[in-house]
Motif scaffolding. Structure first.
Motif, PDB file in Angstrom:
ATOM      1  N   ALA A  52      57.545  21.443  86.992  1.00 11.42           N
ATOM      2  CA  ALA A  52      56.654  21.541  88.155  1.00 11.42           C
ATOM      3  C   ALA A  52      55.255  21.969  87.744  1.00 11.42           C
ATOM      4  O   ALA A  52      54.263  21.460  88.272  1.00 11.42           O
ATOM      5  CB  ALA A  52      57.233  22.516  89.174  1.00 11.42           C
ATOM      6  N   THR A  53      55.156  22.898  86.812  1.00  9.94           N
ATOM      7  CA  THR A  53      53.827  23.385  86.405  1.00  9.94           C
ATOM      8  C   THR A  53      53.121  22.410  85.468  1.00  9.94           C
ATOM      9  O   THR A  53      51.958  22.613  85.137  1.00  9.94           O
ATOM     10  CB  THR A  53      53.929  24.774  85.740  1.00  9.94           C
ATOM     11  N   ARG A  54      53.792  21.364  85.045  1.00  7.78           N
ATOM     12  CA  ARG A  54      53.120  20.263  84.334  1.00  7.78           C
ATOM     13  C   ARG A  54      52.589  19.215  85.310  1.00  7.78           C
ATOM     14  O   ARG A  54      51.996  18.220  84.890  1.00  7.78           O
ATOM     15  CB  ARG A  54      54.083  19.585  83.362  1.00  7.78           C
ATOM     16  N   GLY A  55      52.890  19.401  86.603  1.00  3.66           N
ATOM     17  CA  GLY A  55      52.419  18.455  87.604  1.00  3.66           C
ATOM     18  C   GLY A  55      53.415  17.381  87.961  1.00  3.66           C
ATOM     19  O   GLY A  55      53.077  16.429  88.679  1.00  3.66           O
ATOM     20  N   LEU A  56      54.655  17.519  87.517  1.00  6.20           N
ATOM     21  CA  LEU A  56      55.676  16.523  87.833  1.00  6.20           C
ATOM     22  C   LEU A  56      56.301  16.806  89.194  1.00  6.20           C
ATOM     23  O   LEU A  56      56.332  17.952  89.656  1.00  6.20           O
ATOM     24  CB  LEU A  56      56.764  16.533  86.755  1.00  6.20           C
ATOM     25  N   ARG A  57      56.827  15.764  89.826  1.00 10.98           N
ATOM     26  CA  ARG A  57      57.580  15.899  91.078  1.00 10.98           C
ATOM     27  C   ARG A  57      59.019  16.243  90.698  1.00 10.98           C
ATOM     28  O   ARG A  57      59.684  15.447  90.036  1.00 10.98           O
ATOM     29  CB  ARG A  57      57.523  14.603  91.870  1.00 10.98           C
ATOM     30  N   VAL A  58      59.483  17.410  91.120  1.00 16.37           N
ATOM     31  CA  VAL A  58      60.729  17.961  90.586  1.00 16.37           C
ATOM     32  C   VAL A  58      61.683  18.325  91.715  1.00 16.37           C
ATOM     33  O   VAL A  58      61.266  18.867  92.747  1.00 16.37           O
ATOM     34  CB  VAL A  58      60.449  19.238  89.743  1.00 16.37           C
ATOM     35  N   ALA A  59      62.975  18.059  91.497  1.00 16.07           N
ATOM     36  CA  ALA A  59      64.026  18.574  92.368  1.00 16.07           C
ATOM     37  C   ALA A  59      65.063  19.270  91.497  1.00 16.07           C
ATOM     38  O   ALA A  59      65.367  18.803  90.392  1.00 16.07           O
ATOM     39  CB  ALA A  59      64.679  17.443  93.162  1.00 16.07           C
ATOM     40  N   LEU A  60      65.578  20.379  91.989  1.00 14.86           N
ATOM     41  CA  LEU A  60      66.669  21.093  91.324  1.00 14.86           C
ATOM     42  C   LEU A  60      67.825  21.208  92.304  1.00 14.86           C
ATOM     43  O   LEU A  60      67.640  21.668  93.437  1.00 14.86           O
ATOM     44  CB  LEU A  60      66.236  22.492  90.866  1.00 14.86           C
ATOM     45  N   ALA A 199      58.489  22.504  93.306  1.00 14.87           N
ATOM     46  CA  ALA A 199      59.841  21.985  93.095  1.00 14.87           C
ATOM     47  C   ALA A 199      60.666  22.102  94.373  1.00 14.87           C
ATOM     48  O   ALA A 199      60.563  23.088  95.104  1.00 14.87           O
ATOM     49  CB  ALA A 199      60.526  22.742  91.962  1.00 14.87           C
ATOM     50  N   VAL A 200      61.494  21.089  94.643  1.00 16.36           N
ATOM     51  CA  VAL A 200      62.461  21.139  95.731  1.00 16.36           C
ATOM     52  C   VAL A 200      63.727  21.763  95.161  1.00 16.36           C
ATOM     53  O   VAL A 200      64.391  21.171  94.301  1.00 16.36           O
ATOM     54  CB  VAL A 200      62.745  19.725  96.280  1.00 16.36           C
ATOM     55  N   ASP A 394      61.612  22.219  75.737  1.00 19.28           N
ATOM     56  CA  ASP A 394      62.158  21.144  74.917  1.00 19.28           C
ATOM     57  C   ASP A 394      62.853  20.085  75.772  1.00 19.28           C
ATOM     58  O   ASP A 394      62.772  18.884  75.474  1.00 19.28           O
ATOM     59  CB  ASP A 394      63.149  21.726  73.899  1.00 19.28           C
ATOM     60  N   ALA A 395      63.527  20.511  76.833  1.00 23.00           N
ATOM     61  CA  ALA A 395      64.210  19.550  77.706  1.00 23.00           C
ATOM     62  C   ALA A 395      63.214  18.657  78.427  1.00 23.00           C
ATOM     63  O   ALA A 395      63.410  17.438  78.534  1.00 23.00           O
ATOM     64  CB  ALA A 395      65.089  20.290  78.711  1.00 23.00           C
ATOM     65  N   VAL A 396      62.138  19.257  78.935  1.00 27.93           N
ATOM     66  CA  VAL A 396      61.129  18.450  79.644  1.00 27.93           C
ATOM     67  C   VAL A 396      60.390  17.546  78.671  1.00 27.93           C
ATOM     68  O   VAL A 396      60.110  16.380  78.971  1.00 27.93           O
ATOM     69  CB  VAL A 396      60.165  19.360  80.431  1.00 27.93           C
ATOM     70  N   ASP A 397      60.080  18.045  77.479  1.00 29.01           N
ATOM     71  CA  ASP A 397      59.461  17.190  76.458  1.00 29.01           C
ATOM     72  C   ASP A 397      60.321  15.950  76.199  1.00 29.01           C
ATOM     73  O   ASP A 397      59.799  14.850  75.973  1.00 29.01           O
ATOM     74  CB  ASP A 397      59.296  17.958  75.145  1.00 29.01           C
ATOM     75  N   ALA A 398      61.642  16.113  76.233  1.00 33.04           N
ATOM     76  CA  ALA A 398      62.562  15.031  75.876  1.00 33.04           C
ATOM     77  C   ALA A 398      62.560  13.897  76.884  1.00 33.04           C
ATOM     78  O   ALA A 398      63.004  12.789  76.555  1.00 33.04           O
ATOM     79  CB  ALA A 398      63.979  15.585  75.719  1.00 33.04           C
ATOM     80  N   MET A 407      52.234  12.976  80.366  1.00 31.81           N
ATOM     81  CA  MET A 407      52.774  14.249  80.802  1.00 31.81           C
ATOM     82  C   MET A 407      52.006  15.392  80.128  1.00 31.81           C
ATOM     83  O   MET A 407      51.804  15.385  78.918  1.00 31.81           O
ATOM     84  CB  MET A 407      54.265  14.341  80.462  1.00 31.81           C
ATOM     85  N   ALA A 408      51.604  16.357  80.918  1.00 30.06           N
ATOM     86  CA  ALA A 408      50.877  17.503  80.383  1.00 30.06           C
ATOM     87  C   ALA A 408      51.798  18.362  79.521  1.00 30.06           C
ATOM     88  O   ALA A 408      53.026  18.270  79.584  1.00 30.06           O
ATOM     89  CB  ALA A 408      50.315  18.341  81.529  1.00 30.06           C
TER      90      ALA A 408
END
Length: 580
Positions: A52-60, A199-200, A394-398, A407-408
């Motif tokens: 979320a703090t990279r600017g992505l649209r996120v749901a958890l 994030a949702v 590392d997970a988001v980088d992947a 991606m930021a």
């Protein structure tokens, strides 16, 4: 004058109340996301915040409650892992100590606190210089010195620090510092911070099927385990952060990762503070690992065990053998031994340890791994609670190649958790804050260490109902306002959520929450619109859970304990287990 600060989308101050719970169901089914994160433990919450703090649209999404699994049942330490130095895992220790420093100084000073430990020395000549060298390395690896360095003590000095020790339990000691936190509260705050940044976040939401487009995973089918509704959430990437459930989700997806997750059971017991007279925690060597005696308010947490677990993943059960193991080891150094009647609480959790495709070819350490399970889906597992932020990065980088656009980079090392900003100033103002609300300053300081600057939201509940600023009758360490706040702001949906995770009443009181269950359930029910039948059902379910746990703790082995524990009803009836 208009503010020049950019408006942040998401829930105001990361609020996760009943209204947000319903709105987030609508959003899951109607919006498309860059990343869907499965799992509401510390890893999943950390992934959601990072993305979320990279600017992505996120749901958890989480099938049970935030921190319902391993992340509420740890040793509650932010530490480098002193024993990993002996295993020469220097990079893991250095990484963990860096994260400890970030938490203490910048990201969560309201939740993460320094804690001292005495390391008793039992061998002459070689042990003191050997241990001192390790602790010096430990101190140096920690970077900025936010905690005191090691201090060497004679036998007399060590016994003055820990009078509870036997005369012959040591020849001297070394005191060193690490840090600790309420793991469930910290995890929930990470998730709320993710919601604050867009994030949702939705609990009681189980993945029952994955959506495919050609050879890609393109989202998931979700079931609301409270009412049985189903919907589909679509995303460019899915991250499996389900810990000990990782393999089940991988089977459900039809993909195959490069590792398997082995569950290792860790048991802790909780005893009153007066049962061990000490100004410091203890770290004791065992034949397998180490045993911690950790200060926890008016209690000590003692643990842990480390045994394979191949039974029910949701409700690992402590046995009499587990408890005897802990008592035998701690009693070997205590002048006044502990017995079963001294125990106030017991909890068991599962570590998600990594194994290779077969145990002969690969045995991985507490370091984490990221695996591409299928196009559009990665899994993250292993690691330690302390390094959750690195795991999340590392997970988001992947999934960078799965998400459209550039991606930021990760910035969570610069993002304080909710409640951190203003915390130190409020500590200095605790007396004035207490006077303004008619509370004892000790009570306000206790609240500050649970909510930080969000204490204003908690205390404000007493403006319209002053009764809420009174303690829970049979659990006076907590205010009634904290129960209402847990529902309105922190996503609690069941009595178990409040007694076990939003508070720690379930292991801090000998009644384990049963004696205050009715009072707490009625307050939750007033917030969520429960009728008398629902209140009675929640109390009965919670009481049955406690009874099953007590009974399991008298059983001789895992199979008998598991059979006893799983007989208790689920708080969330709609859960499908196993998922894969």
């Amino acid at each position: 004058m208009a503010s020049d600060k950019p408006e942040v989308t998401g829930q105001p101050q990361g609020k996760l109340g009943p209204e947000e719970h319903e709105e987030n169901w609508r959003r899951l089914g109607s919006e498309e996301f860059d990343v869907v994160v499965i799992g509401g433990g510390i890893t999943g919450a950390g992934v959601a915040l990072d993305a979320a703090t990279r600017g992505l649209r996120v749901a958890l999404v989480e099938a049970r409650d935030l921190a319902a699994g391993t992340s509420s049942r740890s040793s509650k330490l932010f530490h480098g892992g002193l024993r990993y130095l002996e295993q020469l895992e220097f990079s893991l220790v250095r990484e963990a100590l860096h994260e400890r420093e970030l938490m203490l100084n910048r990201l969560a000073p309201h939740l993460v606190k320094p804690v001292s430990f005495l390391y008793p020395l039992t061998h002459r000549v070689w042990e003191r210089p050997y241990t001192a060298a390790g602790l010096l390395l430990y101190d140096r690896m920690g970077g900025a010195r936010s905690v005191p360095g090691q201090k060497h003590l004679t036998r007399a000095g060590a016994r003055r620090m820990v009078p509870a020790l036997k005369q012959d339990a040591m020849i001297g000691g070394i005191r060193y510092y690490d840090a600790q936190a309420d793991d469930a509260r910290h995890t929930m705050t990470v998730a709320r911070t993710a919601a604050r940044y867009g994030a949702v976040v939705r609990t009681s939401t189980q993945v029952v099927e994955f959506l495919h487009e050609a050879d890609r995973i393109a989202g998931a089918r979700l079931r609301d385990v409270e009412d049985g509704r189903e919907t589909e959430v679509r995303a460019q990437a899915v991250i499996n952060a389900t810990g000990v459930w990782t393999d089940e989700l991988q089977r459900l997806s039809g993909g195959r990762g490069h590792f398997r997750v082995r569950a290792s059971k860790g048991v802790h017991v909780v005893v009153p503070r007066e049962k061990i007279v000490s100004d410091s925690g203890l770290i004791l060597r065992t034949e397998k690992s180490v045993l911690f005696v950790i200060p926890w308010g008016n209690h000590w947490i003692i643990g842990t065990t480390d045994t394979d677990w191949n039974l029910d993943l949701a409700h690992p059960a402590a046995t009499k053998r587990d408890i005897d193991y802990i008592l035998d080891h701690v009693n070997s150094v205590l002048a006044t031994p502990l017995n079963h009647s001294d125990i106030e609480g017991v909890y068991a959790g599962l570590r998600p340890l990594l194994a290779g495709e077969n145990d002969d070819t690969s045995k991985l350490s507490r370091e984490h791994e990221v695996s591409r399970v299928a196009p559009g889906m990665v899994a993250i597992a292993g690691g330690k609670y302390t390094t959750y932020r690195v795991m999340a990065k590392d997970a988001v980088d992947a999934v960078g190649n799965d998400v459209s656009g550039r991606m930021a980079s990760s910035i969570t090392d610069k993002v304080p958790l909710l409640g951190a900003d203003g915390y130190h100033a409020l500590v200095n103002q605790a007396d004035q804050l207490a006077a303004a609300h008619g509370l004892h300053p000790y009570r306000v300081r206790h609240l500050l260490d649970r909510y930080g600057s969000m204490i204003h939201e908690v205390l404000a509940l007493g403006d319209s109902d002053p009764e809420l600023l009174k303690p829970i009758d049979e659990a006076p360490n907590y205010l009634l306002a904290e129960v209402a706040y847990a529902v309105r702001y922190e996503g609690a949906l069941h009595l178990e959520d409040v007694l076990t995770r939003r508070t720690r009443i379930s292991f801090e009181y000998p009644h384990r929450g049963v004696d205050c269950a009715d009072q707490v359930a009625r307050l939750i029910g007033a917030e969520l619109g429960w009728d008398e039948q629902r209140i009675t059902s929640e109390v009965e379910r919670y009481s049955a859970r406690v009874a099953a746990e007590r009974e399991s703790q008298s059983q001789p082995d895992d199979q008998a304990a598991d059979a006893t524990r799983v007989a208790a009803p689920e708080a969330r009836e709609g859960i499908v287990e196993p998922v894969g």
